[in-house]
Design a protein around this motif. Structure first.
Motif, PDB file in Angstrom:
ATOM      1  N   TYR A   1       0.407  -1.277  -0.055  1.00 28.32           N
ATOM      2  CA  TYR A   1      -0.445  -0.124   0.140  1.00 28.32           C
ATOM      3  C   TYR A   1       1.119   1.263   0.173  1.00 28.32           C
ATOM      4  O   TYR A   1       2.526   0.658   0.428  1.00 28.32           O
ATOM      5  CB  TYR A   1      -0.580  -0.165   1.216  1.00 28.32           C
ATOM      6  CG  TYR A   1      -0.326   0.067   2.562  1.00 28.32           C
ATOM      7  CD1 TYR A   1      -0.079   1.338   3.057  1.00 28.32           C
ATOM      8  CD2 TYR A   1      -0.126  -0.826   3.341  1.00 28.32           C
ATOM      9  CE1 TYR A   1       0.796   1.262   4.500  1.00 28.32           C
ATOM     10  CE2 TYR A   1       0.959  -0.256   3.964  1.00 28.32           C
ATOM     11  CZ  TYR A   1       0.689   0.399   5.327  1.00 28.32           C
ATOM     12  OH  TYR A   1       2.109   0.653   6.228  1.00 28.32           O
ATOM     13  N   ASP A   2       0.361   2.224  -0.105  1.00 30.75           N
ATOM     14  CA  ASP A   2       0.707   3.511  -0.250  1.00 30.75           C
ATOM     15  C   ASP A   2       0.434   4.598   0.433  1.00 30.75           C
ATOM     16  O   ASP A   2      -1.082   5.055   0.296  1.00 30.75           O
ATOM     17  CB  ASP A   2       1.121   3.821  -2.054  1.00 30.75           C
ATOM     18  CG  ASP A   2       1.420   5.883  -2.198  1.00 30.75           C
ATOM     19  OD1 ASP A   2       2.455   5.718  -2.145  1.00 30.75           O
ATOM     20  OD2 ASP A   2       0.775   6.142  -1.688  1.00 30.75           O
ATOM     21  N   LEU A   3       1.262   4.932   1.788  1.00 30.43           N
ATOM     22  CA  LEU A   3       0.627   5.783   2.518  1.00 30.43           C
ATOM     23  C   LEU A   3      -0.531   6.526   2.253  1.00 30.43           C
ATOM     24  O   LEU A   3      -1.524   6.924   3.274  1.00 30.43           O
ATOM     25  CB  LEU A   3       1.765   5.617   3.802  1.00 30.43           C
ATOM     26  CG  LEU A   3       1.311   6.464   4.559  1.00 30.43           C
ATOM     27  CD1 LEU A   3       0.462   5.487   5.857  1.00 30.43           C
ATOM     28  CD2 LEU A   3       2.469   6.925   5.756  1.00 30.43           C
ATOM     29  N   GLU A   4       0.399   7.159   1.759  1.00 30.49           N
ATOM     30  CA  GLU A   4      -0.758   8.979   1.108  1.00 30.49           C
ATOM     31  C   GLU A   4      -2.031   8.467  -0.067  1.00 30.49           C
ATOM     32  O   GLU A   4      -2.320   9.516   0.444  1.00 30.49           O
ATOM     33  CB  GLU A   4       0.691   9.550  -0.146  1.00 30.49           C
ATOM     34  CG  GLU A   4       0.319  11.075  -0.066  1.00 30.49           C
ATOM     35  CD  GLU A   4      -1.376  11.229  -1.402  1.00 30.49           C
ATOM     36  OE1 GLU A   4      -2.145  12.719  -0.799  1.00 30.49           O
ATOM     37  OE2 GLU A   4      -1.855  10.572  -2.421  1.00 30.49           O
ATOM     38  N   LYS A   5      -1.954   7.977  -0.889  1.00 27.88           N
ATOM     39  CA  LYS A   5      -2.921   7.243  -1.197  1.00 27.88           C
ATOM     40  C   LYS A   5      -4.128   6.710   0.002  1.00 27.88           C
ATOM     41  O   LYS A   5      -5.216   6.899  -0.035  1.00 27.88           O
ATOM     42  CB  LYS A   5      -3.370   6.161  -2.339  1.00 27.88           C
ATOM     43  CG  LYS A   5      -4.190   5.797  -2.906  1.00 27.88           C
ATOM     44  CD  LYS A   5      -4.296   4.661  -4.219  1.00 27.88           C
ATOM     45  CE  LYS A   5      -5.387   4.511  -4.766  1.00 27.88           C
ATOM     46  NZ  LYS A   5      -5.256   3.682  -5.620  1.00 27.88           N
ATOM     47  N   LEU A   6      -3.972   5.891   0.578  1.00 25.20           N
ATOM     48  CA  LEU A   6      -4.444   5.380   1.940  1.00 25.20           C
ATOM     49  C   LEU A   6      -4.894   6.547   2.873  1.00 25.20           C
ATOM     50  O   LEU A   6      -5.762   6.304   3.096  1.00 25.20           O
ATOM     51  CB  LEU A   6      -3.497   4.627   2.789  1.00 25.20           C
ATOM     52  CG  LEU A   6      -4.169   3.727   4.095  1.00 25.20           C
ATOM     53  CD1 LEU A   6      -5.174   2.402   3.865  1.00 25.20           C
ATOM     54  CD2 LEU A   6      -3.090   3.755   4.945  1.00 25.20           C
ATOM     55  N   THR A   7      -4.244   7.319   2.414  1.00 27.99           N
ATOM     56  CA  THR A   7      -4.810   8.340   3.163  1.00 27.99           C
ATOM     57  C   THR A   7      -5.387   9.646   3.857  1.00 27.99           C
ATOM     58  O   THR A   7      -6.089  10.634   3.842  1.00 27.99           O
ATOM     59  CB  THR A   7      -3.830   8.911   5.020  1.00 27.99           C
ATOM     60  OG1 THR A   7      -2.214   9.365   3.627  1.00 27.99           O
ATOM     61  CG2 THR A   7      -2.771   8.051   5.877  1.00 27.99           C
ATOM     62  N   ASN A   8      -5.093  10.213   2.199  1.00 26.93           N
ATOM     63  CA  ASN A   8      -5.642  10.957   1.665  1.00 26.93           C
ATOM     64  C   ASN A   8      -7.335  12.083   1.405  1.00 26.93           C
ATOM     65  O   ASN A   8      -7.079  13.196   2.404  1.00 26.93           O
ATOM     66  CB  ASN A   8      -5.381  11.409   0.094  1.00 26.93           C
ATOM     67  CG  ASN A   8      -5.633  12.174  -0.732  1.00 26.93           C
ATOM     68  OD1 ASN A   8      -6.382  12.731  -1.018  1.00 26.93           O
ATOM     69  ND2 ASN A   8      -4.834  13.325  -0.774  1.00 26.93           N
ATOM     70  N   VAL A   9      -7.592  11.467   1.558  1.00 27.13           N
ATOM     71  CA  VAL A   9      -9.118  11.506   1.046  1.00 27.13           C
ATOM     72  C   VAL A   9     -10.054  11.987   2.944  1.00 27.13           C
ATOM     73  O   VAL A   9     -10.062  12.901   2.885  1.00 27.13           O
ATOM     74  CB  VAL A   9     -10.509  10.824   0.707  1.00 27.13           C
ATOM     75  CG1 VAL A   9     -11.440  10.835   1.269  1.00 27.13           C
ATOM     76  CG2 VAL A   9      -9.971  10.231  -0.518  1.00 27.13           C
ATOM     77  N   TRP A  10      -9.535  10.934   3.993  1.00 29.56           N
ATOM     78  CA  TRP A  10      -9.841  11.445   5.221  1.00 29.56           C
ATOM     79  C   TRP A  10      -9.091  12.634   5.908  1.00 29.56           C
ATOM     80  O   TRP A  10      -9.747  12.860   6.253  1.00 29.56           O
ATOM     81  CB  TRP A  10     -10.044  10.224   6.459  1.00 29.56           C
ATOM     82  CG  TRP A  10     -11.698   9.932   5.557  1.00 29.56           C
ATOM     83  CD1 TRP A  10     -11.548   9.086   4.828  1.00 29.56           C
ATOM     84  CD2 TRP A  10     -12.319  10.090   6.184  1.00 29.56           C
ATOM     85  NE1 TRP A  10     -13.042   8.300   4.956  1.00 29.56           N
ATOM     86  CE2 TRP A  10     -13.585   9.667   5.286  1.00 29.56           C
ATOM     87  CE3 TRP A  10     -13.131  10.716   7.020  1.00 29.56           C
ATOM     88  CZ2 TRP A  10     -14.923  10.227   5.670  1.00 29.56           C
ATOM     89  CZ3 TRP A  10     -14.555  11.687   7.044  1.00 29.56           C
ATOM     90  CH2 TRP A  10     -15.812  10.465   6.179  1.00 29.56           C
TER      91      TRP A  10
END
Length: 417
Positions: free
Chosen positions: A356-365
């Motif tokens: 997983y890519d952390l930025e993609k994981l967390t960006n939305v929320w």
């Protein structure tokens, strides 16, 4: 505190008009804030964390609720424990705020020492007649529901949490949240009352104008609309969407994934709602492009097309998707400050940068929570203004706010305010 006389708080409760927001004092006054802590954060079940916050024996984390400090830990038998963070000698705090690893709980003041079960094992200079058996740490009632830890500080916890437990145990089983991993965690302090934080989360009337990142994966029709305001084209689109919802929900249910809406919002003690929602766009996850952020799916999940199982209560909201979950916990700090603690969960074996890519994981929320924080601050500033008059809720987009306000008033009255 239980009131035995007509208090100014009761007058505020009486002043609330059905279908309208709360009187200003219920958001702003210090005596109301203390009453809220007493009723909703001491006498009701609250979400305080996750089993995977303490994945190994000896892992511990401190959660502070008002003046109450709790230790969530995993003992040597891998059992979860929740205890008061108060030494039984002279009351010193045992652990500081945050996460730590311990083999025993040792009071830094006089070295009274407790096993991870809470039993007092060492108390120097107390004499031969001292009885350690009655000096264990005070335990807190808690339940792990699908890996979410709910605690109640009351000696008589509400029994209707059994409905939440029954519904969510089955719904959360495939995600195996108890054995997930916290990939990222953030604390945001919103400049507003906790009820404004919850109200803001319970409606998406504001989403299209304020949450561009979230709206990639959210379907705005799911959160209410005025049918008379729709053009014929938009009405046809709405009908098509809800026909799809009915078909998709039936298929999910037939495949063994509970999906229909279940809510316990009024005429109850424990407040919650859950439903499996369709994810828009690519349909996989709440990410910038609505595709999965992690290639290693949660728990026993094998599908990315099972939407978003949402769950919220009076101090939390959660989104469970095939690839990851987002858990947010609300803790009041003062009448005008609220902590929103958000955790992003992935499969326990998922590796950052590989799976997983952390930025993609967390960006939305991350974006959504920051945007909501600004909205809550604006709301609180407004209710403090002498010009504020409680306004009407939308009968299409804010029905859950009306239910929350009704439940809030009912619960305050049930406890004598």
């Amino acid at each position: 505190m239980l009131q035995t006389f007509a208090s100014p708080i009761s007058a505020l409760l009486d002043a609330r008009a059905e279908g309208h927001s709360l009187p200003a004092g219920l958001y702003t006054r210090e005596d109301v804030f203390e009453a809220d802590l007493d009723v909703f954060f001491r006498r009701h079940w609250i979400c305080i964390g996750l089993e995977c916050d303490v994945p190994e024996a000896g892992d511990a984390t401190v959660v502070d609720i008002g003046k109450t400090s709790l230790i969530l830990l995993r003992d040597d038998d891998n059992e979860i424990r929740v205890m008061h963070n108060v030494c039984r000698h002279r009351g010193s705090r045992l652990l500081d705020a945050g996460k730590t690893i311990v083999s025993k709980l040792v009071c830094p003041y006089h070295t009274w020492t407790y096993e991870l079960t809470g039993e007092l094992s060492y108390a120097p200079h107390m004499g031969k007649g001292f009885d350690k058996e009655c000096r264990s740490l005070k335990q807190v009632a808690f339940k792990s529901i699908g890996g979410l830890i709910y605690a109640c500080l009351s000696e008589n916890p509400p029994e209707d949490i059994s409905h939440l437990e029954e519904v969510m145990t089955a719904r959360l089983a495939p995600y195996d949240i108890a054995n997930a991993k916290v990939a990222y965690e953030t604390d945001v302090i919103e400049k507003g009352n906790w009820k404004l934080t919850i109200e803001n989360n319970r409606e998406c009337y504001h989403c299209s104008a304020n949450h561009p990142e979230l709206c990639v994966s959210f379907v705005d029709l799911d959160f209410g609309f005025d049918p008379d305001a729709l053009s014929p084209e938009d009405r046809a689109q709405a009908e098509e969407h809800f026909a799809l919802y009915e078909a998709r929900t039936k298929q999910w249910e037939a495949d063994g994934f509970p999906s229909t809406a279940v809510e316990q919002l009024v005429d109850c003690t424990t407040n919650f709602r859950t439903q499996r929602l369709i994810i828009s766009g690519a349909g996989e996850s709440q990410t910038p492009d609505a595709t999965a952020a992690s290639s290693k799916l949660l728990g026993t999940m094998t599908r990315k097309d099972l939407g978003d199982t949402h769950l919220w209560g009076h101090n939390s909201w959660n989104h469970f998707m095939g690839d990851h979950a987002v858990v947010s916990i609300v803790i009041p700090l003062s009448a005008d400050r609220t902590l929103v603690r958000t955790k992003w969960l992935v499969h326990k074996d998922a590796v950052e940068g590989v799976d997983y890519d952390l930025e993609k994981l967390t960006n939305v929320w991350i974006a959504t929570t920051d945007q909501d924080s600004e909205l809550v601050a604006r709301s609180h500033a407004g209710v403090e203004d002498p010009a504020y008059v409680p306004g009407p809720y939308s009968p299409f987009s804010e029905t859950n706010l009306d239910k929350f306000a009704t439940w809030y008033i009912d619960r305050m009255r049930a406890h004598g305010y």
